[in-house]
Motif scaffolding. Structure first.
Motif, PDB file in Angstrom:
ATOM      1  N   ALA A 104      -4.548   2.179 -10.939  1.00 13.22           N
ATOM      2  CA  ALA A 104      -4.039   2.250  -9.460  1.00 13.22           C
ATOM      3  C   ALA A 104      -5.316   2.546  -8.349  1.00 13.22           C
ATOM      4  N   TYR A 105      -5.887   3.309  -8.597  1.00 15.12           N
ATOM      5  CA  TYR A 105      -7.075   3.724  -7.691  1.00 15.12           C
ATOM      6  C   TYR A 105      -7.698   2.400  -7.376  1.00 15.12           C
TER       7      TYR A 105
ATOM      8  N   ALA B 243      -7.495  -1.915  -0.117  1.00 17.50           N
ATOM      9  CA  ALA B 243      -8.304  -1.615   1.208  1.00 17.50           C
ATOM     10  C   ALA B 243      -9.220  -2.586   1.460  1.00 17.50           C
TER      11      ALA B 243
ATOM     12  N   ARG C  11       0.857  -1.273   0.030  1.00 18.05           N
ATOM     13  CA  ARG C  11       0.145  -0.243  -0.030  1.00 18.05           C
ATOM     14  C   ARG C  11       0.978   1.304  -0.085  1.00 18.05           C
ATOM     15  N   ARG C  12       1.842   1.146   0.834  1.00 18.13           N
ATOM     16  CA  ARG C  12       3.016   2.369   0.821  1.00 18.13           C
ATOM     17  C   ARG C  12       3.493   2.587  -0.605  1.00 18.13           C
TER      18      ARG C  12
ATOM     19  N   VAL D 166      -5.625   0.172  -5.442  1.00 18.05           N
ATOM     20  CA  VAL D 166      -5.760   0.683  -4.145  1.00 18.05           C
ATOM     21  C   VAL D 166      -7.039   0.292  -3.138  1.00 18.05           C
ATOM     22  N   GLN D 167      -8.160   0.277  -3.922  1.00 18.38           N
ATOM     23  CA  GLN D 167      -9.425  -0.103  -3.350  1.00 18.38           C
ATOM     24  C   GLN D 167      -9.462  -1.706  -3.124  1.00 18.38           C
TER      25      GLN D 167
ATOM     26  N   MET E 258       1.071   6.586  -6.630  1.00 18.45           N
ATOM     27  CA  MET E 258       0.166   7.522  -7.103  1.00 18.45           C
ATOM     28  C   MET E 258       0.714   9.240  -6.876  1.00 18.45           C
TER      29      MET E 258
ATOM     30  N   LEU F  56       2.228   1.763  -3.418  1.00 20.17           N
ATOM     31  CA  LEU F  56       1.148   2.251  -4.293  1.00 20.17           C
ATOM     32  C   LEU F  56       0.754   3.719  -4.020  1.00 20.17           C
ATOM     33  N   GLU F  57       0.760   4.195  -2.984  1.00 19.37           N
ATOM     34  CA  GLU F  57       0.741   5.497  -2.454  1.00 19.37           C
ATOM     35  C   GLU F  57       1.728   6.400  -2.876  1.00 19.37           C
TER      36      GLU F  57
END
Length: 450
Positions: free
Chosen positions: A210-211, A218, A132-133, A214-215, A139, A135-136
């Motif tokens: 990417a969004y 999550a 996640r980090r 991320v979903q 982004m 990907l953030e």
């Protein structure tokens, strides 16, 4: 004169008896002569009375012996039945103890399996957090590139509009840009604008992908959090179930659990390791713990407390000195001494079984004495933690030496009949700070745990 009266009295009795028992003569004939013996009525009456008394006495004695034999046979049968019932109860208790020990081992295996699952879930959670980090970060870079590209596109559009206006209605001075140059510049800008628009669309697609990723991550995190919550809840319930009988065991033995756990913790408190840098967040403060990490640390604390209980239980005489069936022949307390007589204090518990039955240490400790001791015969004395000492007397054979360290369940000798004893048995003592206590208190306290 007195003799005459006596003779007359006997003559009258003889005459009176003559009516029922007439005088008889018993002839004894030999080769030379014939003799006879005169049997008077009084003599016959005396012989008859003696015979009758002898027969009556024989009948009474036979009846008494017969009654005694019948009564003793009933008592022996009853004793055999009671012995069989007692043995069946002992076997049932031993089977129940084995079943409970097996259940405890299975619970421990399930607990270890759940702990492994928690470790795997924590590793997966850390890996997903790392993704996640990343990907953030991606982004953030994509958004910065997109903003820069949009700004360049807007600037190019403004410049294209300006150049188109100049090309359509140019009336300026003669030294201005030529129409051919303006058309070439416009063509270049249009191509650059199209390329920038394509890049923008591609960046937008990448951002949307990417969004979505991320979903999805999550959502996976939410599922992991739910699974972790279920695992943590199961572990907390298992720890509560495991802690309750241990706590009851120590309290039933009359022990202060906090004091014992503190002493065990002091003896097992070694820490150390290389110096690592302090983890600091972007806000400049130390990294805060997540709720799962807080629950995991609480569970690890409870696990540490259970481990402290386990260490303390191994150092206290909660186990039984005999693993085979036995008969409790004399409990702890005052009793009539079997060999010396008189009321005396019995400072231990006597357990009778077959000659040579293995005897085991009931806790970890160090052998203080392994020798012949007056009254105890062949005796082994073991010093444990917390000021507790156990003694095992009347052995037939000693299998340890003074100064030897033993663990709970180690064989230390064989049952015998040495010393001041009336039969094969084990005399088992527990002393706390030199004062004898009832050994069955510890054995009964651990009956539902071990």
């Amino acid at each position: 004169m007195r003799q005459t009266l006596t003779a007359r009295f006997l003559h009258r009795i003889d005459v009176a008896l003559g009516r029922y028992l007439p005088e008889k003569r018993l002839f004894l004939r030999s080769e030379q002569s014939t003799r006879f013996v005169r049997l008077s009525p009084l003599t016959q009456a005396a012989a008859l009375s003696g015979t009758t008394a002898l027969v009556a006495w024989t009948m009474v004695a036979s009846s008494i012996l017969l009654i005694d034999q019948v009564g003793s046979g009933n008592i022996r049968d009853q004793a055999r039945r009671e012995q069989a019932l007692y043995d069946s109860r002992l076997n049932a208790i031993a089977a129940e103890r084995d079943r409970r020990a097996e259940a405890v081992r299975q619970a421990q295996d399930r607990f270890n399996l759940a702990l492994d699952e928690v470790s795997k879930m924590q590793s997966a959670l850390l890996a997903s957090e790392e993704r996640r980090r990343e990907l953030e970060t991606g982004m953030t870079v994509l958004q910065a590139t997109l903003r820069r590209t949009l700004a360049e596109r807007d600037a190019a559009q403004d410049r294209s509009i300006e150049l188109a206006a100049q090309l359509a209605g140019e009336t300026g001075p003669a030294d201005g840009p030529r129409p051919a140059d303006l058309e070439q510049t416009l063509t270049f800008l249009t191509a650059a604008l199209d390329e920038t628009s394509a890049e923008r669309d591609k960046v937008a697609e990448d951002a949307a992908s990417a969004y979505e990723m991320v979903q999805a991550i999550a959502y996976e995190r939410e599922l992991d959090a739910e699974r972790n919550d279920q695992i943590f809840t199961s572990l907390e319930e298992a720890l509560t179930v495991s802690m309750t009988p241990l706590d009851k065991m120590f309290k039933a033995a009359g022990l202060n659990t906090k004091s014992i756990l503190n002493r065990v913790r002091q003896g097992y408190s070694g820490v150390g390791g290389p110096l690592t840098p302090l983890s600091v967040s972007s806000k400049g403060s130390a990294t805060e713990l997540s709720p799962d990490e807080i629950r995991a640390r609480a569970i690890m604390g409870r696990l540490d407390e259970i481990n402290m209980y386990r260490i303390a239980a191994e150092k206290l005489p909660f186990a039984q000195p005999l693993k085979s069936s036995y008969r409790l022949t004399s409990p702890f307390g005052r009793r009539t001494h079997p060999t010396l007589g008189g009321s005396r204090m019995h400072e231990g518990t006597d357990m009778a079984s077959a000659y040579g039955t293995p005897i085991y240490s009931t806790a970890d400790g160090v052998v203080v004495r392994a020798q012949w001791v007056s009254g105890y015969g062949r005796m082994v004395e073991i010093r444990h933690e917390f000021g507790i000492v156990t003694r095992y007397g009347h052995m037939s054979k000693i299998r340890v030496k003074a100064g030897q360290r033993v663990s709970r369940g180690d064989r230390i000798g064989d049952m015998g009949n040495s010393g001041r004893s009336t039969g094969t048995h084990l005399h088992y003592e527990v002393r706390v700070d030199g004062k004898p206590v009832n050994p069955m208190t510890y054995i009964k306290a651990a009956r539902n745990v071990f």
